[in-house]
Every structure is written in structure tokens, then in C-alpha cells.
Scaffold this motif. Structure first.
Motif, PDB file in Angstrom:
ATOM      1  N   ALA A  95       0.821  -1.211   0.000  1.00 21.87           N
ATOM      2  CA  ALA A  95       0.000   0.000   0.000  1.00 21.87           C
ATOM      3  C   ALA A  95       0.852   1.257   0.000  1.00 21.87           C
ATOM      4  O   ALA A  95       1.954   1.273   0.543  1.00 21.87           O
ATOM      5  N   SER A  96       0.319   2.300  -0.634  1.00 21.41           N
ATOM      6  CA  SER A  96       1.034   3.579  -0.627  1.00 21.41           C
ATOM      7  C   SER A  96       0.702   4.343   0.665  1.00 21.41           C
ATOM      8  O   SER A  96      -0.252   4.005   1.361  1.00 21.41           O
ATOM      9  N   PRO A  97       1.505   5.380   0.966  1.00 22.08           N
ATOM     10  CA  PRO A  97       1.286   6.102   2.229  1.00 22.08           C
ATOM     11  C   PRO A  97      -0.137   6.652   2.332  1.00 22.08           C
ATOM     12  O   PRO A  97      -0.720   7.066   1.336  1.00 22.08           O
ATOM     13  N   GLN A  98      -0.666   6.646   3.564  1.00 20.19           N
ATOM     14  CA  GLN A  98      -2.021   7.148   3.776  1.00 20.19           C
ATOM     15  C   GLN A  98      -1.947   8.537   4.404  1.00 20.19           C
ATOM     16  O   GLN A  98      -0.907   8.936   4.921  1.00 20.19           O
ATOM     17  N   LYS A  99      -3.078   9.268   4.379  1.00 17.38           N
ATOM     18  CA  LYS A  99      -3.110  10.598   5.021  1.00 17.38           C
ATOM     19  C   LYS A  99      -3.465  10.459   6.498  1.00 17.38           C
ATOM     20  O   LYS A  99      -2.925  11.140   7.343  1.00 17.38           O
ATOM     21  N   THR A 100      -4.423   9.578   6.765  1.00 18.77           N
ATOM     22  CA  THR A 100      -4.813   9.319   8.161  1.00 18.77           C
ATOM     23  C   THR A 100      -5.187   7.837   8.259  1.00 18.77           C
ATOM     24  O   THR A 100      -5.304   7.157   7.242  1.00 18.77           O
ATOM     25  N   PHE A 101      -5.406   7.390   9.482  1.00 14.52           N
ATOM     26  CA  PHE A 101      -5.912   6.030   9.666  1.00 14.52           C
ATOM     27  C   PHE A 101      -7.421   6.132   9.836  1.00 14.52           C
ATOM     28  O   PHE A 101      -7.906   6.988  10.580  1.00 14.52           O
ATOM     29  N   ALA A 106       9.031   2.317  20.620  1.00 11.73           N
ATOM     30  CA  ALA A 106       9.541   2.085  19.268  1.00 11.73           C
ATOM     31  C   ALA A 106       8.492   1.325  18.455  1.00 11.73           C
ATOM     32  O   ALA A 106       8.243   1.642  17.285  1.00 11.73           O
ATOM     33  N   ALA A 107       7.851   0.335  19.092  1.00 14.90           N
ATOM     34  CA  ALA A 107       6.818  -0.441  18.389  1.00 14.90           C
ATOM     35  C   ALA A 107       5.638   0.469  18.063  1.00 14.90           C
ATOM     36  O   ALA A 107       5.113   0.444  16.945  1.00 14.90           O
ATOM     37  N   ALA A 108       5.251   1.317  19.031  1.00 14.11           N
ATOM     38  CA  ALA A 108       4.105   2.212  18.810  1.00 14.11           C
ATOM     39  C   ALA A 108       4.424   3.186  17.683  1.00 14.11           C
ATOM     40  O   ALA A 108       3.612   3.374  16.768  1.00 14.11           O
ATOM     41  N   GLY A 109       5.614   3.773  17.721  1.00  8.99           N
ATOM     42  CA  GLY A 109       6.014   4.724  16.678  1.00  8.99           C
ATOM     43  C   GLY A 109       6.035   4.057  15.312  1.00  8.99           C
ATOM     44  O   GLY A 109       5.655   4.663  14.311  1.00  8.99           O
ATOM     45  N   SER A 110       6.451   2.816  15.286  1.00  3.88           N
ATOM     46  CA  SER A 110       6.550   2.112  14.007  1.00  3.88           C
ATOM     47  C   SER A 110       5.165   1.762  13.469  1.00  3.88           C
ATOM     48  O   SER A 110       4.924   1.832  12.265  1.00  3.88           O
ATOM     49  N   LEU A 111       4.248   1.400  14.369  1.00  7.30           N
ATOM     50  CA  LEU A 111       2.890   1.035  13.927  1.00  7.30           C
ATOM     51  C   LEU A 111       2.093   2.255  13.503  1.00  7.30           C
ATOM     52  O   LEU A 111       1.158   2.171  12.731  1.00  7.30           O
ATOM     53  N   ARG A 112       2.482   3.418  14.046  1.00  3.48           N
ATOM     54  CA  ARG A 112       1.722   4.642  13.763  1.00  3.48           C
ATOM     55  C   ARG A 112       2.179   5.321  12.472  1.00  3.48           C
ATOM     56  O   ARG A 112       1.742   6.402  12.147  1.00  3.48           O
ATOM     57  N   GLN A 113       3.090   4.705  11.757  1.00  7.17           N
ATOM     58  CA  GLN A 113       3.573   5.299  10.511  1.00  7.17           C
ATOM     59  C   GLN A 113       2.477   5.282   9.449  1.00  7.17           C
ATOM     60  O   GLN A 113       1.817   4.264   9.275  1.00  7.17           O
ATOM     61  N   LEU A 114       2.344   6.402   8.766  1.00  3.49           N
ATOM     62  CA  LEU A 114       1.340   6.433   7.694  1.00  3.49           C
ATOM     63  C   LEU A 114       1.866   5.758   6.434  1.00  3.49           C
ATOM     64  O   LEU A 114       1.113   5.433   5.523  1.00  3.49           O
TER      65      LEU A 114
END
Ligand code: 5U1
Length: 679
Positions: free
Chosen positions: A67-73, A204-212
Motif C-alpha cells: 500500500a502507498s502512504p495514507q493521510k490518516t488512519f 519504538a513499536a508504537a512509533g513504528s505502527l503509527r507510521q502512515l
């Protein structure tokens, strides 16, 4: 299109094989084949899918990052709420919990499942007809964020359930984690890039999962552990015990913690807690306690829920991992890229099962922010169980002789000037070519394909050469003989010959490559090209003026500072001279803009002065002398006249020397010229 069954079967077989290897590698921690063999299988699958794009399926191992980057979740409603757990800290709270269970169930002893309490992020994974469809965060328990694309990149999460009897619907609940080892690697990489450090694996896990952008998540190594289920339509789902549900999830290829255990009665709960607490440091992931769950599902139903937590389960948390000790000293370590990191030397203190003697202080700002002084009494915490850190200072106990920390002006490893650039949080050593702490990194960069392009001189060989003290700086590479190389382990004579030939061939390079190979901080390939084009000549760049540098595209004040600092360091200049002496060369020209600001700048020492060079200078070519004069604003002409300010004469000067004598013009030897240049 008719592809024939053969291709489809081949694709299916390859996917199954890769899934199987992923499972053994990421879930069982027991790889069956080498990385190279795995890569081969993966490439083969990619090749066939490229040939037949219409045969690519969503569950193909090649489709984890798509998938390409998203704007929001977007938001996802949890059909069945994601619950939280009540906490217990002390033994008597666990005893009260057990008593409550026994009384509510009217039995003497309860069978429990004991599980580690992962310190990660709770997620729910929805599978439809065996395919992973949606993944969401816990959010407020009723609805969370749709992070499907990020979760797909986690190799421990199956994209297809490992069963021939796929249930129409199955929601798997569990926790996404970053392993301690991967967290340390990530923070090291962040430090090298001067990027934000993560406080602990959970962040680190949270920051990584929150990536758009899922492509970023894919670069972070995350894993997953299953601990329960949400909604399901699944005839195979065990209906008797929670422990059997976990076993069933494991059979579908979900990771389930090895430490899960079925026990009877409260004493067994407390024993398990002690066992897991003892194991805690050795576990590859962080846990912050132990979860106890009534094992029988009918009993769970009977007990029901309070607010957002089940009555049948409780988390027995570990005490906070903090202790008080004394800060004895602050030492400065030099990293592979020259970053200077202050490290606290602590009076040994026992925190969370280990003796802590050091803590990273990251940088000078961190020390100031926490108002830390040497001699202070400090609170130490094992952040995320991995890296000890100083949380705060006990101000009331600050001794009168407490000392402030001052970042050293010179690198403790090589003595070169340390410089903190405007855009950076850390100070760095400027002795890139010489500093022993940076040797390996500098050499790997120097030899790399886009720099000096020394074929065959890979990272492993460089490490061997440096560890065996065969080379120290890039200039030493050009002194390497076949014998020195052939004596290294696992080095055939033919390879040694090839490497020596590649080193020899690398001598003929371009100025842009050479500048890039020097590994000057903030000077990438494009900037190196721009510098080479502007100056056309290394000596002119080595004496470049900061203002002039900034007129070059790509060069701002920070890059200019890095360049000036690098060439100001005598050891770097020495290595460069050694490289030139060894025969490293390139085509030098006048440079596109050599007559712009550099030579016309009125403020330069030699502006308005005209020089004539004659004879052979002892330590530099006439070309080099010319460049030095020009960078200081002087002009070099070919013939002596009354307007000539100086004649620089080396050995065997020509008629220009006699003419200068006749006209009474100042005659300089090389040493006097260097004095004039303030060198
Ligand atoms: N290991 C484990 N962690 N954990 C967290 N099991 C577990 N179960 C949970 C939670 C919130 O909740 C269920 C008991 C509903």
C-alpha cells in the motif's frame, strides 16, 4: 488468460514454501534454510509474479508491503470490545482475586492459565475465509484505528491461516512488540542518522505502527504474540478451555508465548509469577507482569465482566524498575560516525535483576534538561528493561562539590576538534579519516561503489584488515600487498590478486568521487559533484572560504561548516596527502567558477597580489601552490613584470628568477610562501 495449471501450481507451491519458512524463522525462531536460499525462493516468486501480474494474490508473501502512504488512519469498530485488565501489585491482591474466583464459582481450587504480560500494543486481526482482512489498534476498546497495511508488514502475522479448513470469520487478539535486540539496533541506527531515539521497545513499536507509510513500518522489525480471540464463526474453535484456544491459534501459525502455563490454585500462580520474573531478563521481549486467566471457558462466562475488564482475569504487575545511586563521572564515547555520546559512570546499583554501572546520557542537551551534575545522587531506571537511564536528580542530596559537565572540545579518541552543527543534537569528531573510532565506517565508505569503487573490498574484509591492524586509514590500503591479504583467513591468492588490482585501479578516479569518498559529514554524492565542479581542484576546495562555499548549490552554512572543519583537521590533510602520494589522482581543471568570489574577494589575505612560480617546490606541485594562492585571493601569472608582487622560486628556477632579481621583486621560497598563506 489461460496460464495453464502448471504456473498456478508453481506459484502456490512457492508461496506455501515461503510461508512455511517465514513461520519457522519468525514464529518458531528455528530457520530451516539459509538466508540466501530463502532469498532465492523469494526472488523466484517475484519473477513469476512479474511475468504474470494477474496471478498475484493478496496473501502472497511478496504483497506484505504494497500500500502507498495514507493521510490518516480510518476508524474501525470492534464488534466485540477489546478489554483491558485489572491490576494487582502485591501478593495479597492476588490472593483476594483467587478468593473471589473460588467464591463466585463455588469451588475449592481454580485452574488458571498463566501468561506473560507483554509490554507492547494490543491489536485485533480479522481473518475472513482464512485471509487477513483488517487489523486495528485497541483504541478506546470500542473502536480503534485501521492499521491493516502496517500489520501486513509483520512477518510473524500470517496473511493466510495455516489450515485447509478456514473459518468464515476469526478475530485474533494479541500484542505487537519489538524485540529487545531489534530495539537496540533501531536506536543505534537512529543515533547514526542523528534521528530521534526511542525511550523503550514499546515506544519504538508504537512509533513504528503509527507510521502512515507502511514502507517505513516494514523497515522496523516488529513481531506479534496472540493471547486470545474476538468474534469468530469457527467450528474448529475449542469451546472448553482458554489454553486450548491458544493451542489452536498456534496451530494456525500464530506466535504464542512459550511461557504460557496451566496451573492450579493461588500458590501455583505466585510460583509462576516468581519463575517468570526470574526469566524476565533473558526473555527476548519486554514484559511488565504476568496475566492470570481462569482457564475453563464456561467459568469465564459465569464470572462475566466489570465495566471494560473481565472478572476472570487479572494482571500481576512487576514493581517499577528504579533505584537510587551516585553519578561518579561522565565519560564521552565516540561512535562509528564520530558522534560523541556522554555516558554516566554510576556507583553499581541493583535494578530489576541486574547490576547497573553505566547509563547513556545521549547528549549535552539531555544532561542540561535533567540538570545532571557529576557527584549527584540520581534515580536510575531500566528503560524498557534494556538500557539504563537517569530519570532525575535527587536535588536535596546534591553535594557542595558537584561538578557541571562540559562537552570536550576535542575527540577523546583522536584529539581532533569536536564540532556540534546547528542542526544536530550531538557533537561529532571532525577527524573522519584518522579517528580510530571511525576507522571501519570511514574505510567502508571510502571503498564503496559510488566512492572509490574498490571491487572485492567488502565490509567483512575491511573489518578483518582493521582488527588485525593491517590498515588504519584509507591511505594504508594503497600500501597493501598480496601477501598481507593472502595471509588473512578465507582469502584465496586469486582473490588477493584481484583486490590488489582493484585498489590499484581505484587510483584513477574523479575529483567528485574522491571528495565523496572522504566521508565529510553532510557531503553526499550530489554535493561532492557540485564542489568538484565549482573548485575543479582539491587544493582550492581545501582552502575554501565559508562564504564562497555557500554560494554553491546544495551548500548551506551547515555543510560549509562541515567542509571547513574537515579540512582544518591536520590529520585529515595528512591522509589526503598520503593518498595523493600513493598515486590517487584525477583530472584537475580550473573549475567552473574559480574566478568568482574566491579570487576576487577583497577581504582575502592575498587579494590584489600577483605571483609568479618558477622551479620545483620541495613538497607541492606548482599547481597546488597556485591553488593555495588563489584560494587566498591572489593571482598567479606566467611572466614577471614590475607589477608582480612575489616570485616563488623552487629548485632549478628559470629565467624568471633572474628577472625578479633584476626588478627587485620579493622572492619567496616554499616555506615563506606557506607563512604568507598562514599555513
Ligand atoms: N497475555 C495477555 N495479555 N493480555 C492482555 N493476555 C491478555 N488478555 C487480555 C489483555 C488485555 O485481555 C483478555 C483477558 C480479554
Amino acid at each position: 488468460m489461460n496460464h495453464g495449471n502448471k504456473i498456478i501450481q508453481q506459484l502456490q507451491a512457492l508461496r506455501q514454501q515461503i510461508d512455511q519458512h517465514n513461520y519457522h524463522y519468525y514464529v518458531q525462531d528455528n530457520p530451516l534454510i539459509s538466508d540466501a536460499e530463502y532469498d532465492q525462493l523469494f526472488c523466484k516468486l517475484q519473477q513469476i509474479e512479474q511475468q504474470y501480474p494477474e496471478l498475484v494474490t493478496a496473501d502472497s508473501p511478496t504483497q506484505r508491503v504494497g500500500a502507498s502512504p495514507q493521510k490518516t488512519f480510518s476508524s474501525v469498530n470492534h464488534q466485540l470490545p477489546m478489554l483491558s485488565l485489572g491490576n494487582a501489585f502485591a501478593t495479597d491482591e492476588v490472593e483476594t482475586f483467587d478468593k473471589r474466583m473460588r467464591e463466585a464459582l463455588t469451588i475449592d481450587s481454580v485452574e488458571y492459565m498463566v501468561e506473560p504480560k507483554f509490554d507492547g500494543l494490543a491489536v485485533s486481526l480479522r481473518y475472513e475465509d482464512g485471509l487477513f482482512m483488517t487489523g486495528a489498534t485497541r483504541g478506546d476498546g470500542s473502536s480503534g484505528e485501521d492499521i491493516t497495511h502496517n500489520l501486513r508488514t509483520i512477518k510473524a502475522i500470517p496473511l493466510r491461516l495455516a489450515t485447509d479448513n478456514a473459518p468464515p470469520v476469526l478475530e485474533v487478539r494479541g500484542e505487537v512488540l519489538m524485540l529487545k535486540a531489534d530495539f537496540i539496533k533501531l536506536n543505534q541506527a537512529q543515533l547514526e542518522k542523528d534521528d530521534k531515539l526511542f525511550a523503550n521497545p514499546r515506544n519504538a513499536a508504537a512509533g513504528s505502527l503509527r507510521q502512515l507509510n507502511p514502507a517505513i513500518t516494514a523497515t522496523r522489525r516488529l513481531t506479534f504474540f496472540a493471547y486470545g480471540v474476538g468474534v469468530f464463526e469457527d467450528a474448529q474453535m475449542p469451546s472448553d478451555k482458554h489454553s486450548n484456544i491458544l493451542q489452536y491459534l498456534a496451530s494456525l501459525h500464530f506466535p504464542v508465548a512459550h511461557e504460557c502455563k496451566v496451573v492450579n490454585g493461588v500458590q501455583a500462580l505466585l510460583n509462576s509469577y516468581d519463575d517468570i520474573a526470574t526469566l524476565r531478563q533473558q526473555l527476548p521481549y519486554d514484559i511488565d507482569g504476568v496475566v492470570y486467566k481462569v482457564n475453563a471457558l464456561t467459568q469465564q462466562q459465569q464470572l462475566g465482566f466489570v465495566a471494560r475488564a473481565p472478572r476472570f482475569a487479572i494482571a500481576h504487575k512487576f514493581p517499577a524498575q528504579q533505584a537510587i545511586t551516585e553519578l561518579l563521572a561522565i565519560e564521552v564515547q565516540v561512535g562509528r560516525t564520530g558522534a560523541l555520546t556522554p555516558v554516566a559512570r554510576l556507583k553499581p546499583v541493583f535494578v530489576g535483576g541486574v547490576t547497573v554501572t553505566n547509563a547513556s546520557l545521549h547528549n549535552a542537551d539531555e544532561i542540561n534538561r535533567k540538570k545532571i551534575m557529576i557527584g549527584d545522587t540520581v534515580v536510575v531506571r531500566r528503560a524498557g528493561d534494556v538500557i539504563p537511564e537517569i530519570v532525575s536528580v535527587v536535588m536535596a542530596q546534591r553535594p557542595a562539590n558537584a561538578e557541571s559537565f562540559v562537552m570536550p572540545e576535542n575527540c577523546p579518541a583522536c584529539g581532533a576538534k569536536a564540532r556540534r552543527l546547528l542542526n544536530e543534537t550531538v557533537a561529532r569528531c571532525t577527524g573522519g579519516l584518522f579517528c580510530p573510532a571511525q576507522q571501519k565506517q570511514a574505510m567502508m565508505h571510502f571503498a564503496s561503489r559510488r566512492a572509490m569503487d574498490i571491487e572485492g573490498l567488502g565490509d567483512k574484509l575491511i573489518i578483518q584488515l582493521i582488527d588485525n591492524a593491517i590498515v588504519k586509514t584509507p591511505a594504508d590500503l594503497y600500501k597493501l600487498g598480496i601477501t598481507a591479504l593472502a595471509n588473512l583467513s578465507r582469502m584465496a591468492e586469486k582473490s588477493a590478486n584481484n583486490i590488489v588490482a582493484a585498489i590499484e585501479a581505484s587510483k584513477n578516479t574523479t575529483l567528485a568521487r574522491f571528495i565523496y569518498a572522504l566521508g565529510i559529514r553532510n557531503v553526499g554524492e550530489t554535493t561532492a559533484k557540485a564542489l568538484a565542479q565549482h573548485y575543479g581542484n582539491l587544493d582550492r576546495l581545501m582552502h575554501a572560504d565559508k562564504e564562497v562555499l555557500q554560494q554553491i548549490s546544495d551548500v548551506g552554512p551547515i555543510v560549509a561548516r562541515s567542509i571547513i572543519d574537515f579540512f582544518a583537521e591536520p590529520h585529515n590533510r595528512e591522509v589526503i596527502e598520503q593518498l595523493r602520494y600513493a598515486g590517487v589522482h584525477w583530472q584537475e581543471d580550473q573549475g567552473q567558477d574559480q574566478n568568482t568570489a574566491d579570487s576576487t574577494d577583497k577581504n582575502l589575505t592575498l587579494s590584489g597580489k600577483t605571483f609568479v612560480l618558477t622551479g620545483t617546490l620541495p613538497s607541492m606541485t606548482r599547481e597546488a601552490a597556485k591553488a593555495k594562492i588563489e584560494t587566498q585571493g591572489g593571482k598567479v601569472t606566467g611572466s614577471v613584470s614590475s607589477k608582480t608582487s612575489y616570485v616563488v622560486a623552487g629548485n632549478d628556477p628559470g629565467s624568471k628568477y633572474n628577472k625578479a632579481l633584476k626588478l627587485g621583486i620579493n622572492i619567496l621560497d616554499e616555506a615563506k610562501l606557506l607563512q604568507l598563506l598562514h599555513e
